[in-house]
Design an enzyme around this catalytic site. Structure first.
Site, PDB file in Angstrom:
ATOM      1  NE  ARG A   1      -2.516  -0.857   3.540  1.00 43.76           N
ATOM      2  CZ  ARG A   1      -2.693  -1.894   4.346  1.00 43.76           C
ATOM      3  NH1 ARG A   1      -3.433  -2.909   3.962  1.00 43.76           N
ATOM      4  NH2 ARG A   1      -2.147  -1.914   5.541  1.00 43.76           N
TER       5      ARG A   1
ATOM      6  CE1 TYR B   1      -9.353 -12.451   8.121  1.00 41.72           C
ATOM      7  CE2 TYR B   1     -10.029 -14.580   9.003  1.00 41.72           C
ATOM      8  CZ  TYR B   1      -9.184 -13.825   8.208  1.00 41.72           C
ATOM      9  OH  TYR B   1      -8.185 -14.436   7.506  1.00 41.72           O
TER      10      TYR B   1
ATOM     11  CB  SER C   1      -1.971 -18.708  14.399  1.00 39.30           C
ATOM     12  OG  SER C   1      -3.205 -18.680  13.724  1.00 39.30           O
TER      13      SER C   1
ATOM     14  CG  ASP D   1      -5.035   0.920  -0.813  1.00 37.49           C
ATOM     15  OD1 ASP D   1      -5.931   0.078  -0.606  1.00 37.49           O
ATOM     16  OD2 ASP D   1      -4.674   1.763   0.029  1.00 37.49           O
ATOM     17  CG  LEU D   2      -6.417  -5.201  -1.891  1.00 35.71           C
ATOM     18  CD1 LEU D   2      -6.731  -6.186  -0.764  1.00 35.71           C
ATOM     19  CD2 LEU D   2      -6.575  -5.891  -3.238  1.00 35.71           C
TER      20      LEU D   2
ATOM     21  CB  ALA E   1      -3.313  -8.109  -0.486  1.00 33.02           C
TER      22      ALA E   1
ATOM     23  CE  LYS F   1      -9.622 -14.436   3.863  1.00 35.13           C
ATOM     24  NZ  LYS F   1      -8.558 -13.641   3.184  1.00 35.13           N
TER      25      LYS F   1
END
Length: 338
Positions: free
Chosen positions: A33, A155, A199, A62-63, A83, A159
């Site tokens: 980005r 989240y 994680s 940048d998305l 990303a 996804k």
């Protein structure tokens, strides 16, 4: 070899995908980005043992915006779309996470199609497969989809809907563009820089003693290097086109299993790793009021086991033993400058 674009090269999975491609002899472009992160990307590549010179280009894209994407994909044979928009805190409105995930995915697919890219390999997540279901005694497979109408975190919803949007786009508007999707479980492994998966943060907290008690939930785990190798297989193997692949190593692990591996294999270096598991009723009560635990509330007491049989049989992929990955993860974290 034609160029390959990796979106999100400064991220944990993106960095290892970049390394895997460079080591395989590809010329790689990767997006960030902000170009101020280019030195970090090149340092990560060097730390991983690859040449960060002429075979790697770092580009700004940048998305959330159209700028830079045409240049990034021009002349590329394939795109690894790793990303994903991230937020530093749980959003007040789930659309703050869901909408950018969908729009960013469609932006990359559209520009890849228009540039004549052969195949896009998209990094999705087990979050698009294993959530919103009643408890079950069999592992999740690629045939399963998260139920977005259930009570799930933003989240997982982002996804799921982003992956659904990707499949719909390729079917309706792809004009020959191929898509393969990787759905990793919780990702562990050596760190290349300051950005790594949540994680790993759990293991870091076990090691430094900030995690006082273990939580009762189980999920699959996988080595980031194996996730990267599966991306490359999904990019190169013809059989992977039009398929999604779970990336996980063996069966799921409870937090107490991970703690036991750390104590057994690290000895005195794991002296602060907790041994006690928090009672479920206490954890559920805390999850109602503790923002850090709120996202885990729906996982407590659950076992989200999954299988990578499809990737193993169709692509010949094999994950390394997760116990070794846990140890290498810990050693990598312990070696970070404090």
């Amino acid at each position: 070899m034609a160029d390959v674009l990796v979106t999100g090269g400064s991220g944990y999975i993106g960095g290892w995908c970049t390394l895997a491609l460079l080591n395989a002899g590809y010329s790689v472009r990767t997006t960030v980005r902000d170009l101020e992160r280019e030195p970090q990307v090149r340092a990560m590549v060097r730390r991983g043992g690859a040449d960060s010179g002429a075979s790697l280009r770092v580009l700004r894209a940048d998305l959330r915006h159209d700028g830079g994407w045409r240049e990034a994909v021009a002349g590329c044979d394939a795109v690894l779309h790793v990303a994903s928009p991230t937020l530093t805190q749980v959003p007040r409105n789930e659309d703050e996470m869901v909408r950018p995930a969908i729009d960013g995915t469609l932006r990359v697919l559209r520009v890849a199609r228009d540039a004549g890219v052969r195949r896009v390999v998209m990094t999705s997540a087990i979050g698009a497969i294993a959530y919103g279901h009643p408890p079950r005694g069999i592992p999740f497979t690629e045939n399963d989809w998260t139920n977005v109408d259930a009570a799930i975190a933003p989240y997982q919803k982002s996804k799921t809907l982003a992956e659904r949007a990707a499949w719909d786009f390729v079917a309706d508007e792809g004009r020959g563009l191929e898509l393969a999707v990787i759905n990793p479980t919780a990702v562990l492994g050596p760190v290349l820089g300051p950005d790594y998966s949540p994680s790993l943060n759990a293991i870091a907290r076990m090691l430094d003693g900030s995690m006082r008690t273990l939580l009762k939930f189980a999920s699959g785990y996988v080595d980031v290097r194996d996730v990267a190798s599966l991306h490359v297989l999904a990019m190169t193997e013809q059989a992977a086109a039009g398929e999604r692949f779970i990336a996980t190593s063996g069966h799921s692990l409870w937090q107490r299993d991970i703690a036991a591996v750390l104590r057994e294999r690290l000895g005195d270096r794991a002296a602060k790793v907790p041994t006690r598991e928090m009672p479920l009723w206490v954890a559920r009560g805390l999850a109602r009021v503790n923002p850090q635990m709120r996202t885990l509330r729906l996982l407590l007491g659950r076992n989200l086991d999954a299988t990578s049989a499809k990737a193993e049989h169709m692509l010949g992929w094999k994950a390394r033993p997760i116990e070794d990955t846990i140890v290498e993860t810990a050693e990598s974290l312990l070696a970070l400058p404090r």
